[in-house]
Design a protein around this motif. Sequence first.
Motif, PDB file in Angstrom:
ATOM      1  N   VAL A  79     -13.198  -7.509  16.328  1.00  0.00           N
ATOM      2  CA  VAL A  79     -13.865  -7.956  17.559  1.00  0.00           C
ATOM      3  C   VAL A  79     -12.907  -8.823  18.374  1.00  0.00           C
ATOM      4  CG1 VAL A  79     -15.729  -9.365  18.495  1.00  0.00           C
ATOM      5  CG2 VAL A  79     -16.181  -7.856  16.554  1.00  0.00           C
ATOM      6  N   LEU A  80     -12.222  -9.752  17.692  1.00  0.00           N
ATOM      7  CA  LEU A  80     -11.303 -10.648  18.393  1.00  0.00           C
ATOM      8  C   LEU A  80     -10.119  -9.873  18.974  1.00  0.00           C
ATOM      9  CD1 LEU A  80     -11.261 -13.660  15.895  1.00  0.00           C
ATOM     10  CD2 LEU A  80     -12.683 -13.346  17.916  1.00  0.00           C
TER      11      LEU A  80
ATOM     12  N   GLU B  36     -16.039   3.910  13.287  1.00  0.00           N
ATOM     13  CA  GLU B  36     -16.908   4.161  14.433  1.00  0.00           C
ATOM     14  C   GLU B  36     -16.596   3.213  15.587  1.00  0.00           C
ATOM     15  OE1 GLU B  36     -21.379   4.007  14.218  1.00  0.00           O
ATOM     16  OE2 GLU B  36     -20.908   5.516  12.689  1.00  0.00           O
ATOM     17  N   GLY B  37     -16.429   1.936  15.250  1.00  0.00           N
ATOM     18  CA  GLY B  37     -16.119   0.937  16.277  1.00  0.00           C
ATOM     19  C   GLY B  37     -14.818   1.255  16.982  1.00  0.00           C
TER      20      GLY B  37
ATOM     21  N   VAL C  78     -15.051 -10.179   7.640  1.00  0.00           N
ATOM     22  CA  VAL C  78     -13.914 -10.860   8.260  1.00  0.00           C
ATOM     23  C   VAL C  78     -13.049  -9.845   9.006  1.00  0.00           C
ATOM     24  CG1 VAL C  78     -11.944 -12.375   7.894  1.00  0.00           C
ATOM     25  CG2 VAL C  78     -13.938 -12.592   6.442  1.00  0.00           C
ATOM     26  N   VAL C  79     -12.865  -8.670   8.407  1.00  0.00           N
ATOM     27  CA  VAL C  79     -12.076  -7.636   9.089  1.00  0.00           C
ATOM     28  C   VAL C  79     -12.770  -7.235  10.384  1.00  0.00           C
ATOM     29  CG1 VAL C  79     -11.141  -5.307   8.935  1.00  0.00           C
ATOM     30  CG2 VAL C  79     -11.117  -6.775   6.928  1.00  0.00           C
ATOM     31  N   LYS C  80     -14.095  -7.117  10.324  1.00  0.00           N
ATOM     32  CA  LYS C  80     -14.835  -6.750  11.535  1.00  0.00           C
ATOM     33  C   LYS C  80     -14.691  -7.830  12.603  1.00  0.00           C
ATOM     34  CE  LYS C  80     -18.247  -3.929   9.191  1.00  0.00           C
ATOM     35  NZ  LYS C  80     -19.560  -3.999   8.537  1.00  0.00           N
TER      36      LYS C  80
ATOM     37  N   ILE D 234     -19.282   2.126   3.435  1.00  0.00           N
ATOM     38  CA  ILE D 234     -20.117   1.929   4.630  1.00  0.00           C
ATOM     39  C   ILE D 234     -19.378   1.094   5.658  1.00  0.00           C
ATOM     40  CG2 ILE D 234     -22.248   0.889   5.488  1.00  0.00           C
ATOM     41  CD1 ILE D 234     -23.530   1.739   2.816  1.00  0.00           C
ATOM     42  N   ALA D 235     -18.740   0.034   5.198  1.00  0.00           N
ATOM     43  CA  ALA D 235     -17.978  -0.816   6.111  1.00  0.00           C
ATOM     44  C   ALA D 235     -16.846  -0.019   6.761  1.00  0.00           C
ATOM     45  CB  ALA D 235     -17.416  -2.025   5.368  1.00  0.00           C
ATOM     46  N   ARG D 236     -16.211   0.858   5.977  1.00  0.00           N
ATOM     47  CA  ARG D 236     -15.143   1.704   6.516  1.00  0.00           C
ATOM     48  C   ARG D 236     -15.665   2.549   7.662  1.00  0.00           C
ATOM     49  NH1 ARG D 236     -10.982   3.016   2.599  1.00  0.00           N
ATOM     50  NH2 ARG D 236     -10.478   4.854   3.809  1.00  0.00           N
TER      51      ARG D 236
END
Lengths: 131, 232, 304
Positions: free
Chosen positions: C148-149, C177-178, C142-144, C170-172
Motif C-alpha cells: 500500500v505504501l 490481485e492487488g 506487513v507485506v500488504k 490466500i495472502a499470495r
Amino acid sequence: MRIDANSHVPIFQQIIAAVHGALAAGVFKPAEPLPSVRALALELAVNPNTVQRAYQELERQGLIAARRGRGMFVSERGVKSARTRAEAAVQGAFAQGVAIGQNAGLDGERIHALYRQATGDCAASLREDDS
Amino acid sequence: MIKTLLWKDYRQNLRLLVAIAIFLAIPYVVMVVAAAAVRLRDSGLGGSTDDLHVPWNMMLMQASLCSIVMLVVASAFIAGNAFAGERADRSAEFTAYLPIPRGSTVVSKALVAIGACMLFLLVDTCIAFITHGLGGLIWHDNTADPIIGFAVTAVLIFGVAWLFSAISSSPGMAAASGLMSVILVGGSLTLIDFTRSGPEIMLQRWYAPLCLLFGLGGFICGVLYYLRRGDI
Amino acid sequence: MIKNEPNQQAVELTGLTKRFKNHTAVSDISLTIPAGTAFGFLGQNGAGKTTTLKMLIGLLRPSAGEANVLGHDPVADGLHVKQHVGYVPEQQTMHRWMRVHEAVRFCRSVFPTWNDALCSDLLKRFNLEAGKRVKHLSKGMVVKLSLVLALSHEPELILLDEPMAGLDPIAREELIEGVLQILCDRAVTLVFSSHTLSDVQRLADTVGMIHEGRLLVHRPVDDLLAKTKRIRAVLADGAAPAAQPDGAIWHRVQNREWLVTVRDFGPDTIDRLRAANPVETVEVIDLGLEEIFKDYVKGWRASS
C-alpha cells in the motif's frame, strides 16, 4: 476459462486456445462481446498485456473484431473459423499420434487399427448420447 | 516533511528518553528517601529536631547537580542512538528508500538529540536555581571552573558518540566510544603531566580546548559521513 | 535532464556490477525494460536479485556499470528516483512501533504525489486496520501494508522483491490481485523478483534468469516457452554427436541418448540436426520455465 501457470504452453496461447474452445462450443455467439482485457486479466490473474496480446492475435486470425471504445466482439465468421481450427487441431493430434507410434516401431497397419479403435469408441459414445 | 521526521525521531527515541529520565531522577529519589529516613530517626529520638534537620533545598540542589553530571554520561546514549539506533532495528533501510533528503534526516536527528539533552538540562538547572534561590550558594571565583569542565566534557562525549553512531550499527558501541573519549583525552593529558616536569599543567591548559575540538569535530564529521555514506 | 517519454525505457542497465568485500553479487548485467511492461527476475536465493533491485532504488551503489531508472541515475538523482518508484523490499523494515495510520501519514508526508483515495482503497481491500501496530501484524499483513505504501504515490515503476515469499496461498492471491489491479488501471512498469515460476508466468511479459550474479537469458516469456525446446535424439551405434545445433544451451550424451536444449527451435532445426549428426530417431520435448531455467544453469556451469 482456466489457465495453467505451470504449463509449458505460453499463457497467451492458452488464452487463444480457450477462446477458440469457447467459440467452437457456442459460449459466445457472433456479434456478442468478449470480456474486457481488464476483466479477463483479473479473472485469470494474469498480466493484462498478455490478454491484450492474445486478443490481438485472435483479431489477426479474424475470430474477433474490435469496436471502437466498446471492446472486442465475436466476428461473423468467428465461430465457423474456430471450428475449422478445431479440425486442424484434431488433425495435428492424429499426426502426433502417428509419430509416437512410428517412433515406438509400430507398423502402419497397427497404427491404423488403433486409430479405428479410437474413432470407433468416439462414434459409440456419440450414439449413446443420442439415445 | 521535517515535522513528521521530528515526530518519527522522537518516537524512535522515546523508550531511551524515558529510561534516561528515570536514570536522572535517581539522585532526587535518593535525596528524598535519605531526608525522610533522617527525619524518621530524629523523630524517633523524641524532642524537637527542627533546627537539626537537613535543609530540603540544599539536598535538592545537590541532587540536581548530581543529576546534571549524570546527564553528561547519558548524552552519550542519546547521541549514540541517533543513527545507529535505526540501523540496529533495520528501520534505517525503510527511511532510506523513501524520498527523504539526507539533510532533513540529519537536521531532525540533531534537533531531537540536542533538544532532549537541553530539555533534561533545563529541568535540572531549574530545580537547582529555584533551590539555590531559597538556600544560598556562595559564588566563588572558581565556581565556574567545574561548570565549564562538565560542559566541555558533555560536548566531547556527545560529539564522539554522534560520530560513531553515524558510522556503526550499534548504539551501545557508539555510546561507549563517547564515554571512552573522555578517558582517552583526560588520561593522555594526565600521562603527559606525569612524564614531563614543567610549570604548566597540561590537563588544566588543554583539556577544555581538546574536548571542544574533538567534540565539535566529531559532530561535524558524523554529519558529513552520513551525508556522503554510500550503501545503507 | 530527460523527461519521461511514453516509449522510453523504464530501466536501463549497462554492465551493472556489485562487488562486496570478497564476492561479486551482481556481475556485468545489461538489460532494458520498456515502460509499461512487466519484468520478472527469476533466480535462486542469493543469485543477486535483491542486490540488483537495491541498486535500482539507490540503496546500494554499483561497483561498476550504470543503472538508469526512469531516465535518472538512482545514486546521483536518488530523490527523484525514489519519488517515482514504489519499492517493496524482501524483508520489511518499517518502524515496528508505528501504527498502520502512522506509517501511512509518515509516507504521505514524504511523497509529493500521494493519492489519499487510492491509499484508503488499498487499505480497505487488504483489510488493514488503521490502529494496529506494525509489530502486531502478521507477515502477510506487513507485506500488504508495504505494498500500500509503495503504490499510493502512484509510482511510474514498481519494484517488488520476492513479495510472495513466505505468504500463505490466500495472502499470495490477494497480493497478486492487488498488483494486477494496478497494472490494469495504470500505465506502470513492474519489476519483480521471484523464485516461484508460476508467478513469473502469470505476471511477467519478459523474464530475466539470473544465476550467481550473471544474467543467463532475458526474453519475452511467451518466446522463451515457445522457442526453447529439448531435442532427444538416439545416436547410431558407437557414434558421437558431430555438431551441436545453433543456440544450444545445454547438452548431454548418455549411452545412445543425446539430449540437447536449443534456444530458438525452428522448423528446420531437426533437419539440420539430422544432416550434421549420425542420429536415428529424433523427438522434440516441450519445456516448462523450471526445466528451461535448470538447463540454462547446467549449461552455464558446464561452460564456465
